[in-house]
Design an enzyme around this catalytic site. Structure first.
Site, short mmCIF file in Angstrom:
data_model
loop_
_atom_site.label_atom_id
_atom_site.label_comp_id
_atom_site.label_asym_id
_atom_site.label_seq_id
_atom_site.Cartn_x
_atom_site.Cartn_y
_atom_site.Cartn_z
N ASN A 284 46.90 28.42 25.35
CA ASN A 284 46.43 29.79 25.52
C ASN A 284 46.85 30.28 26.90
OD1 ASN A 284 44.88 32.19 24.89
ND2 ASN A 284 43.33 31.46 26.31
N ARG B 39 32.69 32.42 11.02
CA ARG B 39 33.81 31.94 11.83
C ARG B 39 34.46 30.70 11.23
NH1 ARG B 39 34.31 33.47 16.77
NH2 ARG B 39 32.08 33.82 17.04
N THR C 99 53.48 40.82 34.09
CA THR C 99 54.85 40.41 34.40
C THR C 99 54.94 38.91 34.59
OG1 THR C 99 55.32 42.54 35.45
CG2 THR C 99 56.74 40.71 36.06
N GLN C 100 53.96 38.34 35.26
CA GLN C 100 53.95 36.89 35.48
C GLN C 100 53.62 36.12 34.21
OE1 GLN C 100 55.03 35.57 38.37
NE2 GLN C 100 55.44 37.71 38.86
N GLU D 161 35.52 24.22 25.23
CA GLU D 161 34.94 25.09 26.26
C GLU D 161 35.78 26.35 26.41
OE1 GLU D 161 33.87 25.07 31.05
OE2 GLU D 161 34.71 23.28 30.09
N HIS E 100 45.49 33.03 29.90
CA HIS E 100 44.30 33.79 30.27
C HIS E 100 44.59 34.56 31.55
CE1 HIS E 100 40.05 34.77 30.48
NE2 HIS E 100 40.07 34.43 31.76
N ASN F 190 53.35 39.15 25.15
CA ASN F 190 53.64 37.74 25.40
C ASN F 190 54.43 37.12 24.25
OD1 ASN F 190 52.69 36.62 27.97
ND2 ASN F 190 50.68 37.39 27.34
N SER G 170 46.75 32.10 33.94
CA SER G 170 46.77 30.64 33.74
C SER G 170 47.14 30.32 32.30
CB SER G 170 45.39 30.03 34.02
OG SER G 170 44.90 30.41 35.29
N ASP H 243 37.99 29.04 27.59
CA ASP H 243 38.88 29.17 28.76
C ASP H 243 38.70 28.01 29.73
OD1 ASP H 243 39.80 31.64 27.75
OD2 ASP H 243 38.21 32.73 28.77
N LEU I 209 37.44 30.43 18.88
CA LEU I 209 37.78 29.47 17.84
C LEU I 209 36.66 28.44 17.65
CD1 LEU I 209 41.46 29.00 18.96
CD2 LEU I 209 40.70 30.21 16.91
#
Length: 216
Positions: free
Chosen positions: A110, A68, A175-176, A146, A112, A17, A139, A148, A96
């Site tokens: 992001n 974290r 591909t998409q 929250e 997903h 990506n 997406s 995703d 995160l």
């Protein structure tokens, strides 16, 4: 002439990506400029993709930090050196902290590999097959606290074929991904996309819960 949108991309792996974003930003008329690529893994091939494109790279090994929050604080310090208008997660395999998400609220995207809100988390292709879904996809969404669960900007839908495996389905979804992620980033760079109290908006209009949907 419109100003360029400074983008920092976070990765953990191969960076396909990232490559799509690099290619899109190199096109004439693009308003996005990838000014840095940051990885939590030194072996991530995406770092080499960035170097080949002349983009500055940084490695911040999360295993060297106590927790974290400490890692995310250090990560923010690295990112903010580049005064980014947008931070893009491209296969960044870290959950995160609230502090990080709050710091970049409205400028953190992001991608997903599912049609959110279906299948948050991992193993999305297998889960779609197990459920007998006729459609699957990916997406782009704004990141919120929250997992995703932030407002969806765009979705690409692919058919699930008889005999599909997680690997063949993933290939079509990838591909998409390489099409809709650069599209969403270009909308943001052009000032067309933003996050408001009403959710994701494109050209001043609220997007539906599924975002802008593209079918292949």
């Amino acid at each position: 002439m419109p100003s360029l949108c400074n983008v920092v991309v976070l990765i953990s792996g191969a960076g396909s990506n990232l490559q799509a974003l690099i290619n899109a930003s190199a096109k004439p008329g693009s308003l996005s400029r990838i000014c840095a690529v940051v990885s939590n893994r030194a072996e991530a091939y995406g770092l080499e993709r960035a170097r080949q494109a002349g983009i500055e790279t940084h490695v911040l090994d999360h295993t060297q930090f106590a927790d974290r929050e400490t890692f995310d604080t250090a990560l923010m310090e690295v990112i903010d050196r580049f005064t980014p208008d947008l931070v893009v997660l491209a296969g960044f395999m870290r959950i995160l902290s609230t502090g990080f998400v709050t710091h970049y609220r409205g400028r953190l995207l992001n991608i997903h590999p599912s049609l959110l809100p279906r299948y948050t988390g991992l193993r999305t292709h297998q889960r779609a097959l197990d459920a007998g879904d006729l459609e699957h996809g990916c997406s782009v969404h704004f990141v919120t606290e929250e997992l995703d669960g932030g407002p969806v900007v765009a979705q690409a839908v692919v058919p699930v074929h008889a005999g599909d495996t997680p690997e063949t389905l993933a290939e079509r979804v990838h591909t998409q991904e390489h099409m809709i992620y650069p599209l969403a980033v270009s909308w943001f760079a052009q000032g067309r996309l933003c996050l408001t109290e009403r959710g994701a908006e494109l050209d001043g209009q609220p997007l539906p819960l599924t975002g802008h949907v593209i079918r292949s």
